[in-house]
Design an enzyme around this catalytic site. Sequence first.
Site, PDB file in Angstrom:
ATOM      1  N   HIS A 143      -0.797   0.056  -9.727  1.00  0.00           N
ATOM      2  CA  HIS A 143      -1.450  -0.906  -8.819  1.00  0.00           C
ATOM      3  C   HIS A 143      -1.887  -2.147  -9.626  1.00  0.00           C
ATOM      4  CE1 HIS A 143      -3.690  -1.210  -4.755  1.00  0.00           C
ATOM      5  NE2 HIS A 143      -3.512  -2.417  -5.246  1.00  0.00           N
ATOM      6  N   ARG A 193       0.851  -1.185   0.000  1.00  0.00           N
ATOM      7  CA  ARG A 193       0.000   0.000   0.000  1.00  0.00           C
ATOM      8  C   ARG A 193       0.891   1.240   0.000  1.00  0.00           C
ATOM      9  NH1 ARG A 193      -3.316  -2.911  -1.565  1.00  0.00           N
ATOM     10  NH2 ARG A 193      -5.307  -3.475  -0.605  1.00  0.00           N
TER      11      ARG A 193
HETATM   12  C1  OXD Z   1      -5.170  -6.356  -3.112  1.00  0.00           C
HETATM   13  C2  OXD Z   1      -4.616  -5.386  -4.043  1.00  0.00           C
HETATM   14  O1  OXD Z   1      -5.420  -6.010  -1.962  1.00  0.00           O
HETATM   15  O2  OXD Z   1      -4.687  -5.613  -5.265  1.00  0.00           O
HETATM   16  O3  OXD Z   1      -5.391  -7.507  -3.508  1.00  0.00           O
HETATM   17  O4  OXD Z   1      -4.085  -4.379  -3.637  1.00  0.00           O
END
Ligand code: OXD
Length: 312
Positions: free
Chosen positions: A275, A227
């Site tokens: 992402h 993250r």
């Molecule tokens: C997940 C993401 O949490 O793709 O799977 O970030």
Amino acid sequence: MGVPVLLYACYGVEPARWSHELKRALPELDLRLWPDAGDLREIDYVLTWNPPPGFLKQFPNLRAIFCMGAGVDRLLLDPELPAHIPLVRMADPGLSVFMKEYVIMRVLHYHRDMPAYEQQQREALWRPLMPLETRQRCVGVMGVGQIGGTCARGLAELGFEVRGWARSARDVHGVSVFAGQGRLREFLSGVQILICLLPLTAETRGILNADVFAQLARGAWLINLARGAHLVEADLLHALDSGQLSGATLDVFATEPLPREHRFWLDPRITITPHASALTRPETAVPRLAQNIARARAGQPLLDVVDRGAGY
Ligand code: OXD
């Protein structure tokens, strides 16, 4: 009557692919795609990725919330998230496979001196660099659960010296696991490539910071696939400027999409992906999801339920 399931906000895949796979696995589903939800009181299950705060409290008869991602941090930030409804994380085996491929791609990129060759190409410079053996390269993986463990094992199979850092002790084949805050420094000491695959919790927010970078081998590389909020962006730039870090691969950001004016876009030391290191594919995700819906309907306990206290 069918089992009403609402699909809201997919990421990186068309809702039609979810509905195709779900209907194939569970033909009795009455699948509704937001905003065509019908009577919200009828909805039993919601399958979603990062809905806005307050969204999930609208369904008074919800039986479970299925997150389309492995990380549920955004859902847990919703102050109105119904407390009594099981929240289920995505346990898609395909996610681990995608993530392992991405990790190996970037680790080999750094290990085999590709940033140096890219620079040499810009200078039309022909100069071979003798590679290290994989066993001479120390790679640290923060977070060795289902996904991180698969990545760490994959690196160990290539011969890298792999360390893992986890909240509690666990066995990961071929990997030295360091458990707990008390062993973080020992884990980090001398790591040449650091990979973050941690869940985002109060304890891990901002963990990729100057203090952590200072423990790594000089000129180390950072790969953050977890993250954006794990990373203190100013500390990364400072570590790159000082040479403590040589470069970084970032797939996740504090603000997504990464704003056009963000300075990371133009920094040649930083590689950016949107992402996308591991996207949830309905084809591999639906079997587990269908199993869980069948369990819920049979009154059996659900699998992969999030421990809200732990945050994952
Ligand atoms: C997940 C993401 O949490 O793709 O799977 O970030």
